[in-house]
Design an enzyme around this catalytic site. Structure first.
Site, short mmCIF file in Angstrom:
data_model
loop_
_atom_site.label_atom_id
_atom_site.label_comp_id
_atom_site.label_asym_id
_atom_site.label_seq_id
_atom_site.Cartn_x
_atom_site.Cartn_y
_atom_site.Cartn_z
N SER A 1 0.85 -1.19 0.00
CA SER A 1 0.00 0.00 0.00
C SER A 1 0.89 1.24 0.00
O SER A 1 2.02 1.21 0.54
CB SER A 1 -0.86 0.02 1.27
OG SER A 1 -1.46 1.28 1.43
N TYR B 1 -1.64 -1.87 10.23
CA TYR B 1 -1.81 -2.08 8.78
C TYR B 1 -0.60 -1.53 8.03
O TYR B 1 0.01 -2.22 7.21
CB TYR B 1 -3.10 -1.40 8.31
CG TYR B 1 -3.31 -1.48 6.82
CD1 TYR B 1 -3.72 -2.69 6.23
CD2 TYR B 1 -3.11 -0.38 5.99
CE1 TYR B 1 -3.92 -2.77 4.85
CE2 TYR B 1 -3.32 -0.45 4.62
CZ TYR B 1 -3.72 -1.65 4.05
OH TYR B 1 -3.92 -1.74 2.69
N1 LIG Z 1 -8.67 -1.02 -2.03
C1 LIG Z 1 -7.72 -0.18 -1.64
O1 LIG Z 1 -7.96 1.05 -1.59
C2 LIG Z 1 -6.37 -0.70 -1.28
C3 LIG Z 1 -5.32 0.23 -1.16
C4 LIG Z 1 -4.04 -0.22 -0.83
C5 LIG Z 1 -3.82 -1.57 -0.66
N2 LIG Z 1 -4.85 -2.46 -0.79
C6 LIG Z 1 -4.55 -3.88 -0.57
O2 LIG Z 1 -5.08 -4.64 -1.64
C7 LIG Z 1 -5.30 -5.98 -1.21
C8 LIG Z 1 -6.64 -6.45 -1.72
O3 LIG Z 1 -7.66 -5.66 -1.14
P1 LIG Z 1 -8.95 -5.18 -1.95
O4 LIG Z 1 -8.87 -3.71 -2.08
O5 LIG Z 1 -9.15 -5.98 -3.18
O6 LIG Z 1 -10.07 -5.49 -0.83
P2 LIG Z 1 -11.30 -6.49 -0.83
O7 LIG Z 1 -12.18 -6.22 -2.01
O8 LIG Z 1 -11.90 -6.37 0.53
O9 LIG Z 1 -10.62 -7.93 -1.01
C9 LIG Z 1 -9.89 -8.54 0.02
C10 LIG Z 1 -9.64 -9.98 -0.36
O10 LIG Z 1 -8.84 -10.58 0.68
C11 LIG Z 1 -9.46 -11.79 1.07
N3 LIG Z 1 -9.20 -12.09 2.46
C12 LIG Z 1 -9.42 -11.29 3.54
N4 LIG Z 1 -9.12 -11.93 4.68
C13 LIG Z 1 -8.70 -13.18 4.32
C14 LIG Z 1 -8.27 -14.31 5.04
N5 LIG Z 1 -8.22 -14.31 6.39
N6 LIG Z 1 -7.90 -15.42 4.36
C15 LIG Z 1 -7.98 -15.44 3.00
N7 LIG Z 1 -8.37 -14.40 2.26
C16 LIG Z 1 -8.74 -13.28 2.91
C17 LIG Z 1 -10.96 -11.57 0.82
O11 LIG Z 1 -11.63 -12.81 0.61
P3 LIG Z 1 -12.59 -13.58 1.64
O12 LIG Z 1 -13.29 -12.52 2.44
O13 LIG Z 1 -13.47 -14.37 0.74
O14 LIG Z 1 -11.66 -14.42 2.45
C18 LIG Z 1 -10.92 -10.78 -0.48
O15 LIG Z 1 -10.83 -11.64 -1.58
C19 LIG Z 1 -5.17 -5.97 0.31
O16 LIG Z 1 -3.91 -6.53 0.68
C20 LIG Z 1 -5.20 -4.49 0.67
O17 LIG Z 1 -4.45 -4.21 1.85
C21 LIG Z 1 -6.11 -2.06 -1.09
#
Ligand SMILES: NC(=O)c1ccc[n+]([C@@H]2O[C@H](COP(=O)([O-])OP(=O)(O)OC[C@H]3O[C@@H](n4cnc5c(N)ncnc54)[C@H](OP(=O)(O)O)[C@@H]3O)[C@@H](O)[C@H]2O)c1
Length: 278
Positions: A148, A167
């Site tokens: 991030s 985080y």
């Molecule tokens: N969106 C943003 O603004 C943003 C910005 C910077 C970084 N990120 C990073 O991007 C990555 C993906 O996030 P996203 O934005 O796509 O959010 P998201 O739509 O909430 O997706 C998160 C994913 O992680 C999985 N997950 C969560 N806890 C888990 C666990 N205990 N075991 C296995 N899988 C798990 C969820 O699947 P299940 O719930 O089905 O397990 C889901 O597929 C993360 O690492 C986040 O920190 C996101």
């Protein structure tokens, strides 16, 4: 199918994506399927992964294996580690699963802090450890670790940034881990990337009860983010910050770290501490 899905021997490439049931992970799975990769998709919500597999398999003529695992638990990590260890020809590992837990540190439930660290530090480390030996032996492959922009935010106050100590620290771990690993693996044919998104359209904020559309920043689509990550990987960009126009800004951090190390390697305590010594 795109040629990116085949190696020089015409073998179909294979990628494992964690957190593929939503957002960025799902966009990685969709793009990699279009590129012709066979996929192993991992998350807790099996129904979502199965729906993704039912859509991607016929659409892109690739195989999609569903693995339902909780990567914040030892047994979930072990299950995926052993799947990777049996999968000797994994070409790409995308460690993407994550969540935010934005709240004051003193209010963050300790078990939630531990869950975050197990998912975004321990699982990332152990899945990389499981995947990399075969890649190094084969002389090709890549690991993308989703970090991030907040990994660079330690000097900034919250608010206006979210309260994020655990985080952002976990994402800093991912950055340092990925950068050092990339150095260590230079010349092996294996690439490592720390992908540093800003705000991306996904369920990330929603699951924390936040409305990202109210933030005073731009929101990137997960598809654009993934395209940038893979373009960055192709040009050996170890730290990929998709919205950043001037990569020199990151080079300046590198240079500043090197200078700090060079100037602090002596065995003598700095003079500025003299008055505090007994
Ligand atoms: N969106 C943003 O603004 C943003 C910005 C910077 C970084 N990120 C990073 O991007 C990555 C993906 O996030 P996203 O934005 O796509 O959010 P998201 O739509 O909430 O997706 C998160 C994913 O992680 C999985 N997950 C969560 N806890 C888990 C666990 N205990 N075991 C296995 N899988 C798990 C969820 O699947 P299940 O719930 O089905 O397990 C889901 O597929 C993360 O690492 C986040 O920190 C996101």
């Amino acid at each position: 199918m795109n040629d990116a899905g085949r190696d020089s021997q015409g073998r179909r490439r294979r990628a494992l994506v964690t957190g593929a049931s939503s957002g960025i992970g799902q966009a990685f799975a969709e793009r990699l399927a279009r590129d012709g990769y066979d996929l192993i998709v991992v998350a807790r919500r099996r129904d979502r992964l199965e729906a993704l597999a039912r859509r991607l398999s016929p659409e892109s003529s690739v195989s999609v294996e569903v693995v339902s695992a909780d990567l914040s638990r030892d047994d979930g990590i072990a299950m995926v580690e052993s799947r990777i260890a049996r999968e000797l020809e994994l070409d790409l590992l995308v460690n993407n699963a994550g969540f935010g837990a934005y709240m004051p540190f003193v209010e963050l439930p300790p078990e939630r802090a531990a869950e975050l660290i197990r998912l975004q530090v321990l699982a990332v480390t152990l899945l990389s450890r499981a995947a990399l030996p075969a890649m190094v032996a084969r002389g090709s492959g890549a690991v993308i670790n989703v970090s991030s922009r907040l990994a660079f935010s330690a000097s900034l106050p919250s608010p206006p940034l979210p309260r994020r100590a655990v985080y952002a620290a976990a994402k800093s771990y991912i950055n340092t881990f990925s950068r050092i690993l990339a150095n260590e693996l230079a010349g092996t044919g294996v690439r490592v990337q720390a992908l540093c998104p800003g705000v991306v359209r996904s369920e990330f904020h929603e699951v924390q009860g936040m409305d990202a559309s109210r933030f005073p920043v731009g929101i990137m689509s997960p598809e654009d983010l993934v395209d940038a990550s893979l373009a960055g990987l192709a040009r050996d960009e170890v730290v990929c910050i998709p919205a950043l126009d001037d990569p020199g800004l990151f080079a300046a951090i590198d240079a500043s770290e090197r200078r700090l190390l060079e100037e602090s390697h002596g065995g003598e305590v700095s003079k500025r501490y003299d008055s505090t010594r007994g």
